[in-house]
Design an enzyme around this catalytic site. Sequence first.
Site, PDB file in Angstrom:
ATOM      1  N   ASP A   8       4.081  -1.650   1.293  1.00 20.52           N
ATOM      2  CA  ASP A   8       4.501  -0.998   0.038  1.00 20.52           C
ATOM      3  C   ASP A   8       5.058  -1.973  -1.019  1.00 20.52           C
ATOM      4  OD1 ASP A   8       4.298   0.892   2.160  1.00 20.52           O
ATOM      5  OD2 ASP A   8       5.474   2.351   1.016  1.00 20.52           O
ATOM      6  N   ASN A  40       4.708   2.585  -4.606  1.00 21.13           N
ATOM      7  CA  ASN A  40       5.967   2.334  -5.312  1.00 21.13           C
ATOM      8  C   ASN A  40       5.830   1.249  -6.377  1.00 21.13           C
ATOM      9  OD1 ASN A  40       6.933   2.546  -2.033  1.00 21.13           O
ATOM     10  ND2 ASN A  40       7.756   4.028  -3.486  1.00 21.13           N
ATOM     11  N   HIS A  68       4.562   9.158  -2.831  1.00 18.16           N
ATOM     12  CA  HIS A  68       4.964   8.956  -4.230  1.00 18.16           C
ATOM     13  C   HIS A  68       3.787   8.880  -5.213  1.00 18.16           C
ATOM     14  CE1 HIS A  68       8.903   7.541  -2.466  1.00 18.16           C
ATOM     15  NE2 HIS A  68       9.265   8.404  -3.386  1.00 18.16           N
ATOM     16  N   HIS A 175       5.341   3.230   4.550  1.00 15.53           N
ATOM     17  CA  HIS A 175       6.306   4.228   4.068  1.00 15.53           C
ATOM     18  C   HIS A 175       7.757   3.907   4.433  1.00 15.53           C
ATOM     19  CE1 HIS A 175       8.133   8.024   2.823  1.00 15.53           C
ATOM     20  NE2 HIS A 175       8.597   8.201   4.034  1.00 15.53           N
TER      21      HIS A 175
HETATM   22 FE   LIG Z   1       6.927   3.367  -0.055  1.00 19.18          FE
HETATM   23 FE   LIG Z   2       6.256   6.668   0.953  1.00 16.66          FE
END
Ligand SMILES: [Fe+2]
Ligand SMILES: [Fe+2]
Length: 258
Positions: A8, A40, A68, A175
Amino acid sequence: MKILFIGDIVGAPGREAVKKLLPGLKKEFALDFAIANAENAAGGSGVTLKVVEELFAAGLDVLTSGDHIWKKKEIFEFINGEGRLLRPLNFPTGAPGRGWGLFKAKNTPVGVINVNGRVFMEALDCPFRTSRQAQEELSEDAKIIIVDIHAEATSEKVALGWYLDGKVSAVLGTHTHIQTADEKILPNGTAYITDVGMTGAYDSVIGRRVEDVLERFLTAVPVRFEVAEGNVQLHAVVLDIEENSGKARSIIRIQKKL
Ligand SMILES: [Fe+2]
Ligand SMILES: [Fe+2]
């Protein structure tokens, strides 16, 4: 086939790390293909067209995402037109975008599947059955298939690894933003890790400013989480995959400081 998967990417610091470190990683590991989770990447939550274009220009081939993905409103304007940006495939029918795709590395087909977990998360369609379905369709054209399981519970990710062992080249968790030390090759040739880690500021709480997150925990009042800036690192895995069988030879964890 050498494939990089970056965990991420959080905000501008995470994007900066990708831009600065990816060229060196490509050389160091003789990479053929690079994937990153970008959920993100814009201001710590969601993606914009500008950010997506910036990440492709930095040398990434495919972007995955997660819970997200819908946070920046403009996503609805471009996700249907950008096949290299995936959203979790188990959103119910009617959600825009795609959850899996067929790409090419060195003229070899590479399938990528993005799926969300649903333990301690939004109740979506079954991540097991939907990813198996996508795998079956992709397997008609590709030996190499990479799965991003974007999930909270370690048990759900571990279970998906076993479920897809021998059917895909890799099941990689995202995540939770904390790289786990359980990378392995499962008995039938699927590379596995519970969490690839995060690409962003590590003097933080999973990429966000410590003060903001602490205030939220201490008061239980909604607080805006700003993106943190200190101690930026890129966390990823490098997969070596046998092209004829699609089986993984190795999975190596990477942690690079900016
Ligand atoms: Fe994330
Ligand atoms: Fe996430």
